[in-house]
Design a protein around this motif. Structure first.
Motif, short mmCIF file in Angstrom:
data_model
loop_
_atom_site.label_atom_id
_atom_site.label_comp_id
_atom_site.label_asym_id
_atom_site.label_seq_id
_atom_site.Cartn_x
_atom_site.Cartn_y
_atom_site.Cartn_z
N UNK A 216 10.28 11.85 -0.27
CA UNK A 216 10.78 10.48 -0.35
C UNK A 216 9.59 9.54 -0.28
N UNK A 217 9.41 8.75 -1.33
CA UNK A 217 8.25 7.85 -1.38
C UNK A 217 8.52 6.56 -0.62
N UNK A 218 7.49 6.12 0.06
CA UNK A 218 7.45 4.86 0.84
C UNK A 218 8.78 4.45 1.47
N UNK A 219 9.39 5.32 2.29
CA UNK A 219 10.65 4.92 2.93
C UNK A 219 10.50 3.75 3.88
N UNK A 220 9.28 3.51 4.34
CA UNK A 220 9.06 2.45 5.31
C UNK A 220 8.57 1.14 4.74
N UNK A 221 8.62 0.96 3.42
CA UNK A 221 7.99 -0.23 2.86
C UNK A 221 8.83 -1.50 2.98
N UNK A 222 10.07 -1.38 3.46
CA UNK A 222 10.88 -2.56 3.71
C UNK A 222 11.71 -3.04 2.53
N UNK A 223 11.65 -2.35 1.39
CA UNK A 223 12.46 -2.77 0.25
C UNK A 223 13.95 -2.77 0.59
N UNK A 224 14.38 -1.77 1.34
CA UNK A 224 15.76 -1.70 1.80
C UNK A 224 15.75 -1.58 3.32
N UNK A 225 16.68 -2.26 3.95
CA UNK A 225 16.83 -2.12 5.39
C UNK A 225 17.42 -0.75 5.69
N UNK A 226 16.75 0.01 6.55
CA UNK A 226 17.13 1.40 6.81
C UNK A 226 17.16 1.69 8.30
N UNK B 284 1.01 -0.39 2.51
CA UNK B 284 0.48 -0.99 3.74
C UNK B 284 -0.67 -1.96 3.47
N UNK B 285 -1.14 -1.99 2.23
CA UNK B 285 -2.21 -2.90 1.86
C UNK B 285 -1.73 -4.35 2.03
N UNK B 286 -2.44 -5.18 2.77
CA UNK B 286 -1.97 -6.56 2.98
C UNK B 286 -1.68 -7.32 1.70
N UNK B 287 -2.37 -6.98 0.61
CA UNK B 287 -2.16 -7.71 -0.64
C UNK B 287 -0.75 -7.49 -1.18
N UNK B 288 -0.06 -6.45 -0.71
CA UNK B 288 1.30 -6.17 -1.18
C UNK B 288 2.34 -7.04 -0.48
N UNK B 289 1.98 -7.65 0.63
CA UNK B 289 2.88 -8.56 1.36
C UNK B 289 4.19 -7.90 1.77
N UNK B 290 4.10 -6.64 2.17
CA UNK B 290 5.29 -5.93 2.66
C UNK B 290 5.30 -6.05 4.18
N UNK B 291 5.96 -7.08 4.66
CA UNK B 291 5.82 -7.50 6.04
C UNK B 291 6.38 -6.50 7.05
N UNK B 292 7.33 -5.68 6.63
CA UNK B 292 7.93 -4.71 7.55
C UNK B 292 7.24 -3.34 7.51
N UNK B 293 6.28 -3.19 6.62
CA UNK B 293 5.75 -1.84 6.36
C UNK B 293 5.08 -1.22 7.57
#
Length: 240
Positions: A130-140, A163-172
């Protein structure tokens, strides 16, 4: 930990990446990798390759420049039912199958519904990672996801790129720390993913490694320096 494999990478065939297959394989050799996964985006991502690409994977040599290649796909989990956007005909052409949630093609619900969709994808016997389950796209809700991953020998990815700050994934960061703590508690292995979209980023785990250190995650539960453990855990033949 010296990385010996990177399974989640993309070439120009994904439409928004910048290196060729041979450039990726050469860089993997230069970086001392034993196994490289090439996992182009599945058709629901705009601009990616046509499904005919996946039915023709048999033409690609599975060893290049001394590096074993696992040719596969990053499939899309499309909805809270866990629907995947290619079928068994195409899965059979692949050595490795990753599935993840991407905002461009995800139809979600609340946290419980989203979690069920990911759990259903984990239960799909064709899915390895499962790729990037923690990236915050969906609440899990991560507890049932980790438990199901353990039950089915499906790997959860700690995706360095997200997790790269440039991606702006605040929950990652917070989400991946939750996943790592749960996996540590239950002794569930994880895999680091570079999600490289250019050859220079192969095995680049610079944003993931500090999280492992923060939770004192056991090295024995990280797949990236243990090729045999990785292959055996997923039931992939050790020879090709």
């Amino acid at each position: 930990m010296r990385p010996l494999l990177d399974i989640h990478t993309h070439t120009i065939m994904s439409g928004h990446a910048y290196s060729t297959l041979q450039e990726m394989a050469q860089t993997a050799k230069d970086k001392g990798l034993q196994i490289l996964g090439i996992t182009e985006h599945a058709p629901s991502i705009p601009g990616t390759c046509d499904p005919i690409y996946f039915r023709n994977l048999h033409v690609v040599p599975r060893e290049m420049y001394g590096v074993r290649l696992l040719m596969g796909c990053e499939l899309n989990i499309l909805d809270t039912q866990g629907t995947i956007d290619l079928d068994e005909f195409y899965y059979r052409q692949m050595d490795i199958r990753i599935a993840g949630i991407h905002s461009l093609c995800w139809q979600g619900g609340n946290a419980e519904e989203n979690t069920q969709g990911m759990v259903n994808a984990i239960r799909n016997p064709w899915i390895h990672i499962i790729s990037h389950p923690g990236d915050g796209t969906a609440e899990l809700i991560f507890e049932p996801i980790v438990e199901e991953a353990q039950r089915h020998h499906t790997l959860l990815e700690i995706n360095s790129s997200s997790l790269n700050p440039i991606r702006h994934k605040e929950q990652a960061i917070a989400n991946n720390l939750k996943i790592l703590n749960l996996c540590k508690q239950l002794e569930v292995p994880v895999i680091l993913g570079s999600d490289a979209h250019i050859s220079f980023d192969i095995a680049n785990y610079q944003y993931a490694l500090p999280l492992l250190k923060e939770v004192d995650f056991p090295e024995k539960l990280v797949m990236n320096h243990q090729p045999d453990f990785f292959l055996n855990y997923l039931g992939i033949p050790s020879s090709h």
